[in-house]
Design a protein around this motif. Sequence first.
Motif, PDB file in Angstrom:
ATOM      1  N   ALA A   1      -5.573  -4.724  -3.007  1.00  0.00           N
ATOM      2  CA  ALA A   1      -5.571  -4.290  -4.401  1.00  0.00           C
ATOM      3  C   ALA A   1      -4.181  -3.816  -4.819  1.00  0.00           C
ATOM      4  O   ALA A   1      -3.711  -4.108  -5.924  1.00  0.00           O
ATOM      5  CB  ALA A   1      -6.592  -3.169  -4.596  1.00  0.00           C
ATOM      6  N   ALA A   2      -3.510  -3.088  -3.918  1.00  0.00           N
ATOM      7  CA  ALA A   2      -2.154  -2.618  -4.205  1.00  0.00           C
ATOM      8  C   ALA A   2      -1.193  -3.792  -4.343  1.00  0.00           C
ATOM      9  O   ALA A   2      -0.314  -3.800  -5.216  1.00  0.00           O
ATOM     10  CB  ALA A   2      -1.687  -1.682  -3.088  1.00  0.00           C
TER      11      ALA A   2
ATOM     12  N   LEU B   1       0.829  -1.204   0.000  1.00  0.00           N
ATOM     13  CA  LEU B   1       0.000   0.000   0.000  1.00  0.00           C
ATOM     14  C   LEU B   1       0.866   1.258   0.000  1.00  0.00           C
ATOM     15  O   LEU B   1       0.628   2.188  -0.789  1.00  0.00           O
ATOM     16  CB  LEU B   1      -0.928   0.001   1.208  1.00  0.00           C
TER      17      LEU B   1
ATOM     18  N   TRP C   1       1.715   5.950  -7.376  1.00  0.00           N
ATOM     19  CA  TRP C   1       0.485   6.514  -7.953  1.00  0.00           C
ATOM     20  C   TRP C   1       0.416   8.028  -7.732  1.00  0.00           C
ATOM     21  O   TRP C   1      -0.012   8.773  -8.610  1.00  0.00           O
ATOM     22  CB  TRP C   1      -0.724   5.848  -7.330  1.00  0.00           C
TER      23      TRP C   1
ATOM     24  N   ASN D   1       1.021   3.436  -3.510  1.00  0.00           N
ATOM     25  CA  ASN D   1       0.409   4.761  -3.400  1.00  0.00           C
ATOM     26  C   ASN D   1       1.422   5.869  -3.650  1.00  0.00           C
ATOM     27  O   ASN D   1       1.083   6.922  -4.209  1.00  0.00           O
ATOM     28  CB  ASN D   1      -0.249   4.937  -2.037  1.00  0.00           C
TER      29      ASN D   1
ATOM     30  N   GLY E   1      -7.919  -2.043   0.263  1.00  0.00           N
ATOM     31  CA  GLY E   1      -7.067  -1.200  -0.574  1.00  0.00           C
ATOM     32  C   GLY E   1      -5.661  -1.755  -0.679  1.00  0.00           C
ATOM     33  O   GLY E   1      -5.045  -1.753  -1.757  1.00  0.00           O
TER      34      GLY E   1
ATOM     35  N   TYR F   1      -4.942   4.159  -3.581  1.00  0.00           N
ATOM     36  CA  TYR F   1      -5.749   3.117  -2.933  1.00  0.00           C
ATOM     37  C   TYR F   1      -6.089   3.566  -1.517  1.00  0.00           C
ATOM     38  O   TYR F   1      -5.296   4.231  -0.852  1.00  0.00           O
ATOM     39  CB  TYR F   1      -4.979   1.800  -2.882  1.00  0.00           C
ATOM     40  N   GLU F   2      -7.261   3.195  -1.048  1.00  0.00           N
ATOM     41  CA  GLU F   2      -7.683   3.590   0.298  1.00  0.00           C
ATOM     42  C   GLU F   2      -6.862   2.876   1.364  1.00  0.00           C
ATOM     43  O   GLU F   2      -6.333   1.780   1.149  1.00  0.00           O
ATOM     44  CB  GLU F   2      -9.169   3.282   0.493  1.00  0.00           C
TER      45      GLU F   2
END
Length: 260
Positions: A204-205, A180, A187, A184, A201, A195-196
């Motif tokens: 997903a990362a 994460l 990104w 992030n 999140g 991502y949250e």
Amino acid sequence: MDTFQKVGIAVGSAIGGPIGGAITGAAAGVVNQLFGRKLKDSGIQGTFGGQSGFEGESFEFYKGGVFRSDKTKTSPLDEEVRKALGDTFGAMRAEVGTFATLLGLETDRLAGFTTSIKISTKGLDEKAAQEKIEEALATANNELAQQVIGTWTNTTYTASEYAKEGEKAIDTLRRLGTSLGTVNAIWETLGFTLYESSLAGADAASKMADAFGGLENMAAVTGTYYENLYQEQERKDNARTQLAGELSKYGVDIDFDDPD
């Protein structure tokens, strides 16, 4: 001298000679087993947790005989050793807390968490003893992670739904937290939606990183993309925005457009 006298002399000589030594030794062994104690184990024992990180002592366990009880002797640990163990646990606790916060997980259980250890080092050389200590620290680190990720039902621990096969709690926490944070950061540099801060999140990362062949390869590929497709002024603006964001976490506000 009759036969019985000769036999008596022979037996007496034997008892006073080699056989006598053997008998004395055997008798001493029996007495020791009945009334003595023998060192069976030694090492370090104590508890991780609390403000100091570790409190403990060295121990020697003596096995008693039939007519004598077992006995354990303890002595204070060298302060340098105690502090090293405490500082290491403190660093592990801080790392788990950092990852948990990044993932939006509760950290309340960390402050009051304690776990006891007993490390046997009898007969071990320095390398083997070091490995035993590292194993105990690794176990404590995983138990720390279990306080923030996964679920407990009474005394039964269930791994997180986002854990991969074969992962321990600390492995899952590190993978998700590192994924994460790293993805992030990439990104943000590229101007993409982050991502949250949640397990979903982070999962997903992690999957995005896997699609690139890992975080290191992802950073390399996206870095090349960034250098080749973004204008120099865009890169400068992004760098300033990221720096300002980091400084603001520490209460420092900076305006790069202010000439003063």
